[in-house]
Design a protein around this motif. Structure first.
Motif, PDB file in Angstrom:
ATOM      1  N   PHE A  95      44.750  32.594 106.765  1.00 42.34           N
ATOM      2  CA  PHE A  95      45.075  31.563 107.753  1.00 42.34           C
ATOM      3  C   PHE A  95      45.383  30.218 107.092  1.00 42.34           C
ATOM      4  N   LEU A  96      44.720  29.952 105.954  1.00 47.24           N
ATOM      5  CA  LEU A  96      44.889  28.668 105.263  1.00 47.24           C
ATOM      6  C   LEU A  96      45.948  28.711 104.159  1.00 47.24           C
ATOM      7  N   ARG A  97      46.502  29.890 103.883  1.00 50.56           N
ATOM      8  CA  ARG A  97      47.449  30.044 102.770  1.00 50.56           C
ATOM      9  C   ARG A  97      48.535  28.973 102.805  1.00 50.56           C
ATOM     10  N   SER A  98      48.658  28.215 101.719  1.00 48.33           N
ATOM     11  CA  SER A  98      49.669  27.156 101.547  1.00 48.33           C
ATOM     12  C   SER A  98      49.622  26.096 102.651  1.00 48.33           C
ATOM     13  N   HIS A  99      48.488  25.967 103.308  1.00 54.42           N
ATOM     14  CA  HIS A  99      48.327  25.014 104.401  1.00 54.42           C
ATOM     15  C   HIS A  99      48.234  23.601 103.853  1.00 54.42           C
ATOM     16  N   ARG A 100      48.853  22.659 104.536  1.00 55.53           N
ATOM     17  CA  ARG A 100      48.746  21.241 104.181  1.00 55.53           C
ATOM     18  C   ARG A 100      47.369  20.742 104.606  1.00 55.53           C
ATOM     19  N   VAL A 101      46.830  19.822 103.815  1.00 58.51           N
ATOM     20  CA  VAL A 101      45.492  19.306 104.078  1.00 58.51           C
ATOM     21  C   VAL A 101      45.386  17.891 103.511  1.00 58.51           C
ATOM     22  N   ARG A 102      44.505  17.100 104.124  1.00 63.27           N
ATOM     23  CA  ARG A 102      44.159  15.788 103.573  1.00 63.27           C
ATOM     24  C   ARG A 102      42.709  15.875 103.119  1.00 63.27           C
ATOM     25  N   ALA A 103      42.429  15.359 101.916  1.00 65.73           N
ATOM     26  CA  ALA A 103      41.086  15.411 101.350  1.00 65.73           C
ATOM     27  C   ALA A 103      40.524  13.995 101.232  1.00 65.73           C
ATOM     28  N   ARG A 104      39.311  13.798 101.751  1.00 66.53           N
ATOM     29  CA  ARG A 104      38.681  12.466 101.717  1.00 66.53           C
ATOM     30  C   ARG A 104      37.708  12.397 100.550  1.00 66.53           C
ATOM     31  N   GLY A 105      38.020  11.528  99.589  1.00 65.37           N
ATOM     32  CA  GLY A 105      37.188  11.374  98.399  1.00 65.37           C
ATOM     33  C   GLY A 105      35.989  10.476  98.622  1.00 65.37           C
ATOM     34  N   ARG A 106      35.112  10.418  97.644  1.00 65.76           N
ATOM     35  CA  ARG A 106      33.942   9.536  97.699  1.00 65.76           C
ATOM     36  C   ARG A 106      34.336   8.067  97.835  1.00 65.76           C
ATOM     37  N   ASP A 107      35.556   7.761  97.426  1.00 73.76           N
ATOM     38  CA  ASP A 107      36.042   6.390  97.518  1.00 73.76           C
ATOM     39  C   ASP A 107      36.617   6.064  98.893  1.00 73.76           C
ATOM     40  N   GLY A 108      36.557   7.037  99.835  1.00 72.36           N
ATOM     41  CA  GLY A 108      37.062   6.836 101.189  1.00 72.36           C
ATOM     42  C   GLY A 108      38.560   7.026 101.340  1.00 72.36           C
ATOM     43  N   VAL A 109      39.250   7.332 100.257  1.00 74.81           N
ATOM     44  CA  VAL A 109      40.704   7.503 100.285  1.00 74.81           C
ATOM     45  C   VAL A 109      41.051   8.940 100.685  1.00 74.81           C
ATOM     46  N   TRP A 110      42.012   9.065 101.619  1.00 73.75           N
ATOM     47  CA  TRP A 110      42.535  10.377 102.017  1.00 73.75           C
ATOM     48  C   TRP A 110      43.727  10.705 101.114  1.00 73.75           C
TER      49      TRP A 110
END
Length: 193
Positions: A95-110
């Motif tokens: 279901f997630l194969r090659s799916h776009r995603v935003r990742a939120r780091g410890r610094d608060g940046v997506w």
């Protein structure tokens, strides 16, 4: 024991400073293919790679691997937690194969990226605690680094059927659920009525 497991074959580059014990090679890259994952508690996710020249390297930390030459990213932004156990399963979720995603780091940046595969932990330590159990999803950031992030630090993107933002008030479950525990504490007889 699932100490060493296969991963989907993933083209990548290894930062050359990791091939020279950080004595030289900074800013240089060697093409490789990721093909295995090594589960070692209290260490960042580590991988086995085959370099394009035919050299095989084991125990390559995630922050040594990138999808394209790019500046280094701080380890605390590459991975939220160390490995939880010597027992893991690696799987590319269809279901997630090659799916776009935003990742939120410890610094608060997506940071935008694409899903590669997941590491699921079992049989040990924090992997068994309800509010601490976390999977590592391996993401290829657009900027080049590979990262290992848990569910609650990712926002999946697909304009065809996903919209809105996740609630900032959601919390991970702090309890375990067991119907058989009801039988043992007298809350229920366990029989159908």
């Amino acid at each position: 024991m699932t100490f060493m497991v296969d991963t989907p074959y993933t083209p990548a580059y290894i930062r050359n400073e990791f091939l020279y014990d950080h004595q030289t090679g900074s800013g240089e890259f060697t093409p490789c293919t990721i093909f295995g994952f090594r589960a070692e508690p209290a260490r960042v996710p580590m991988f086995s790679v085959m370099a394009a020249c035919g050299a095989q390297w084991a125990r390559v930390p995630i922050h040594a691997l990138v999808s394209k030459p790019c500046p280094p990213m701080a380890l605390e932004l590459v991975c939220w937690w160390d490995s939880f156990s010597r027992h893991a399963e690696v799987k590319e979720m269809e279901f997630l194969r090659s799916h776009r995603v935003r990742a939120r780091g410890r610094d608060g940046v997506w940071r935008p990226g694409v899903y590669l595969f997941s590491i699921f932990w079992h049989n040990g330590g924090w992997s068994e605690v309800s509010d601490q159990s976390k999977d590592h999803h391996i993401i290829r950031l657009e900027a080049g680094p590979l990262i290992a992030y848990p569910n609650n630090k990712l926002h999946w993107v697909d304009p065809s059927h996903l919209s809105g933002e996740p609630s900032k008030d959601w919390k991970s479950p702090s309890q375990s659920y067991s119907v058989e525990a009801l039988w043992s504490d007298g809350s229920s007889t366990g029989s159908a009525t």
